[in-house]
Design an enzyme around this catalytic site. Sequence first.
Site, PDB file in Angstrom:
ATOM      1  N   CYS A  44       7.228 -13.751 -15.583  1.00 46.32           N
ATOM      2  CA  CYS A  44       5.794 -13.461 -15.446  1.00 46.32           C
ATOM      3  C   CYS A  44       5.135 -14.361 -14.416  1.00 46.32           C
ATOM      4  O   CYS A  44       4.484 -13.900 -13.483  1.00 46.32           O
ATOM      5  CB  CYS A  44       5.097 -13.607 -16.790  1.00 46.32           C
ATOM      6  N   GLU A 205       8.030   9.753  -9.699  1.00 44.59           N
ATOM      7  CA  GLU A 205       8.091   9.588 -11.148  1.00 44.59           C
ATOM      8  C   GLU A 205       8.769  10.796 -11.785  1.00 44.59           C
ATOM      9  O   GLU A 205       8.431  11.936 -11.483  1.00 44.59           O
ATOM     10  CB  GLU A 205       6.676   9.430 -11.715  1.00 44.59           C
ATOM     11  N   ALA A 270      11.553   0.578  -9.623  1.00 40.09           N
ATOM     12  CA  ALA A 270      10.623   0.133 -10.667  1.00 40.09           C
ATOM     13  C   ALA A 270      10.849   1.016 -11.885  1.00 40.09           C
ATOM     14  O   ALA A 270       9.947   1.703 -12.360  1.00 40.09           O
ATOM     15  CB  ALA A 270       9.188   0.223 -10.163  1.00 40.09           C
ATOM     16  N   HIS A 444     -27.966  -5.911 -18.677  1.00 38.76           N
ATOM     17  CA  HIS A 444     -28.169  -4.951 -17.587  1.00 38.76           C
ATOM     18  C   HIS A 444     -28.574  -5.697 -16.323  1.00 38.76           C
ATOM     19  O   HIS A 444     -29.406  -6.608 -16.381  1.00 38.76           O
ATOM     20  CB  HIS A 444     -29.274  -3.963 -17.956  1.00 38.76           C
TER      21      HIS A 444
END
Length: 465
Positions: A44, A205, A270, A444
Site C-alpha cells: 500500500c 474489462e 490489473a 453551505h
Amino acid sequence: MANTTKYDLVVIGGGPAGYAAAIRAGQLGKKVACVEQERPGGTCLNWGCIPSKALLKSAELYSKIQHCDDFGISVKGVDYDFSKIIGRSRGVADTMAKGIAFLFKKNKVDHFTGVGTINVPGMVEITDGPDKGKILPTEKILIATGCKPRRLPDLEVDGERVMTSRQALEMKKQPKSIVIVGAGAIGAEFAYFLNAFGTKVTLVEMLDQVLPIEDHETAAVVAKEFKKQGIDCRVSTAVENIKVAAKNVKMDLVKGDQKESITADSILLAIGVNANTEGLFSPRMKLDLHRGYVKVDDNYESSVKGIYAAGDIIGPPWLAHVATYEAVQAVQGMFGHSKPKRVKLFPGCTYCLPQVASIGKTEKKLKEEGVAYKVGKFPFQASGKAVASNQPEGFVKILVDEKYGEILGAHIVGADATELIGEYCLGMQLETTVEEIHHTIHAHPTLSEATMEAAATVFGEAIHI
C-alpha cells in the site's frame, strides 16, 4: 542465530495490516517484532495506495491547468516531465515509509528485514534478506503478508512492454499507447493517469461494466466521462493471443464472435491479486487454506493455535483500511483487550476523475435479495459548490429500507467522492436512519450538502431539484 529476546508477538508483513498490528501491540505494552521483506509500509505505502495517489494528483493538476480558461485564468506553455512525476511519487512513498519506521521506534517495535518463515508454532525464522538466519521465539504469530499482483501464465513481466501495477509505478518512460487489462479500481486509476498525459489508453474489462463491483449508474458515469477524456473503454471483452515484440505488444480483443487485433507500446495487467504465501511456511507447517488464503475463525486465529492472520492474506475485499481494521481487532482479541470484530461494513474508493466511493449494497444486490427499498439521488449539477468549482459531474445516491429508513447502501460519483463517503460510513455504523441525515444541517456551500439532499429526495423534500 537464535534471538535471546522472547516476543509476545511476531508479525510477518509490514503493510497496513502488519505495521498496524505491531504498533497496536506495542501500545498495549507487548514485546513485538515485525518482519518485512522490504521497508515498512508494504504494498500500500510503497507500491500501491500512496504512490498511485501522488501520480493521480499530478494528473489532476495538469488537467486543471489545461482547462484554467474556464476560470478566467490564462496559462501559456504548460508542459510536464514524466520522470519527475514518477520521482515525486517515489519521494512521497519514501517519506511515508520513514514515518512508519519512526512509529516502530516510538512504540518499541523491533523491525527485521527479510522473509519470515514459520517452521513451528512459536518460532519465526528469517530465511532470506539482510537479517537472514535470525530466529525469533514468540508466544503468538500474526501473518500479514498480503497479496501480490496476479499475472498471466506464459507472459513474462519485464517492466516495459508487460507490467503489473508495481512496475507501472516506476515507469522509466511514458508509453505512447497502452492496453490496460482489467477495469477495476487499479485499472481505472492508471487509465485516468496515463490518458491525462497523452498516452492512448485502451481499457479492457471482461465483465459488462467498468468498475464491475460498483453500482451500475455509478459505473455508467465513469464510462461516459472516460469516453469524453479520450479513454477507449471495452467491456464484455477478453484479451487473447498476446504477443510481445521488441518494440510493441500485439493482441486480440474478443467480444462475442467479434475479434479485433490491436497493437500498443505496453500492456498493463490489473486483473486482481494472489495470496502472498511464498516462503511463509516450512514443509512441516500445515495451515488450512481456502483458495490460497489463510482460513481464520472469528478471532482471526488460523487452524494452528497461536498463529493468527489478518488483512489481504485472509481474502477479499483486499482493501488497506479493511486490513488495518482486521489487524487491530486481531491484536486486541489475542491479548484479551476486547472481543474482536469481523468486518461487515466498509467503504470502497476509486481515485480516478470522477472519483467513486461506495458502502453497503448496490441496487443489483438488493433486487437479487428481494429487499424492498427506496432511492434518494441528488446530482452535483444542482450543487452550488460543485458548479462553482467547475465539477458538476456525478451524483450522490442513497439506498434505504422501505419500511424503517435504514441506510442499506450509498454510492457517490464525482468531485471528492472519496472524502464525502465518510458521513454515510458513520451513519451506517451508528444505524442512523435516512431521516436523521435529511434533518442534519450541513454547511453551505459545500459538496457535503449533496449527501443531505440525497436523503431528502427519499421523501420528495429536496429543495434544490
